[in-house]
Design a protein around this motif. Sequence first.
Motif, PDB file in Angstrom:
ATOM      1  N   ARG A  78       0.816  -1.219   0.000  1.00  9.76           N
ATOM      2  CA  ARG A  78       0.000   0.000   0.000  1.00  9.76           C
ATOM      3  C   ARG A  78       0.851   1.270   0.000  1.00  9.76           C
ATOM      4  O   ARG A  78       0.364   2.335  -0.350  1.00  9.76           O
ATOM      5  CB  ARG A  78      -0.923   0.032   1.212  1.00  9.76           C
ATOM      6  N   ASN A  79       2.093   1.177   0.446  1.00 13.81           N
ATOM      7  CA  ASN A  79       2.996   2.330   0.482  1.00 13.81           C
ATOM      8  C   ASN A  79       2.351   3.530   1.189  1.00 13.81           C
ATOM      9  O   ASN A  79       2.269   4.627   0.648  1.00 13.81           O
ATOM     10  CB  ASN A  79       3.451   2.701  -0.923  1.00 13.81           C
ATOM     11  N   GLY A  80       1.886   3.287   2.386  1.00 13.20           N
ATOM     12  CA  GLY A  80       1.228   4.313   3.179  1.00 13.20           C
ATOM     13  C   GLY A  80      -0.217   3.936   3.402  1.00 13.20           C
ATOM     14  O   GLY A  80      -0.990   3.901   2.450  1.00 13.20           O
ATOM     15  N   CYS A  81      -0.556   3.599   4.622  1.00 15.25           N
ATOM     16  CA  CYS A  81      -1.917   3.154   4.922  1.00 15.25           C
ATOM     17  C   CYS A  81      -2.148   3.292   6.421  1.00 15.25           C
ATOM     18  O   CYS A  81      -1.229   3.578   7.173  1.00 15.25           O
ATOM     19  CB  CYS A  81      -2.110   1.704   4.489  1.00 15.25           C
ATOM     20  N   THR A  82      -3.371   3.072   6.805  1.00 12.84           N
ATOM     21  CA  THR A  82      -3.683   3.082   8.229  1.00 12.84           C
ATOM     22  C   THR A  82      -3.720   1.644   8.740  1.00 12.84           C
ATOM     23  O   THR A  82      -3.928   0.700   7.978  1.00 12.84           O
ATOM     24  CB  THR A  82      -5.043   3.745   8.508  1.00 12.84           C
TER      25      THR A  82
END
Length: 63
Positions: free
Chosen positions: A23-27
């Motif tokens: 995702r290269n950046g997610c919660t």
Amino acid sequence: MRKIYNQPFPLTEAQVITEINFRNGCTATEVRETLGIDRGYMSRIVQGFEDENVISKKRSSDD
């Protein structure tokens, strides 16, 4: 980010790392819902990764 190759991660933790990387950046919530992980277990995984400098957390702009 620290290299994590050849580290003995349990399957669920490996899935979490893979999902975060993909995702290269997610919660954490996004990953938890995608993988169907219990909220408390996900919290412990994320905290462990942060303690070991595998990941770094930052507050979401939506938060």
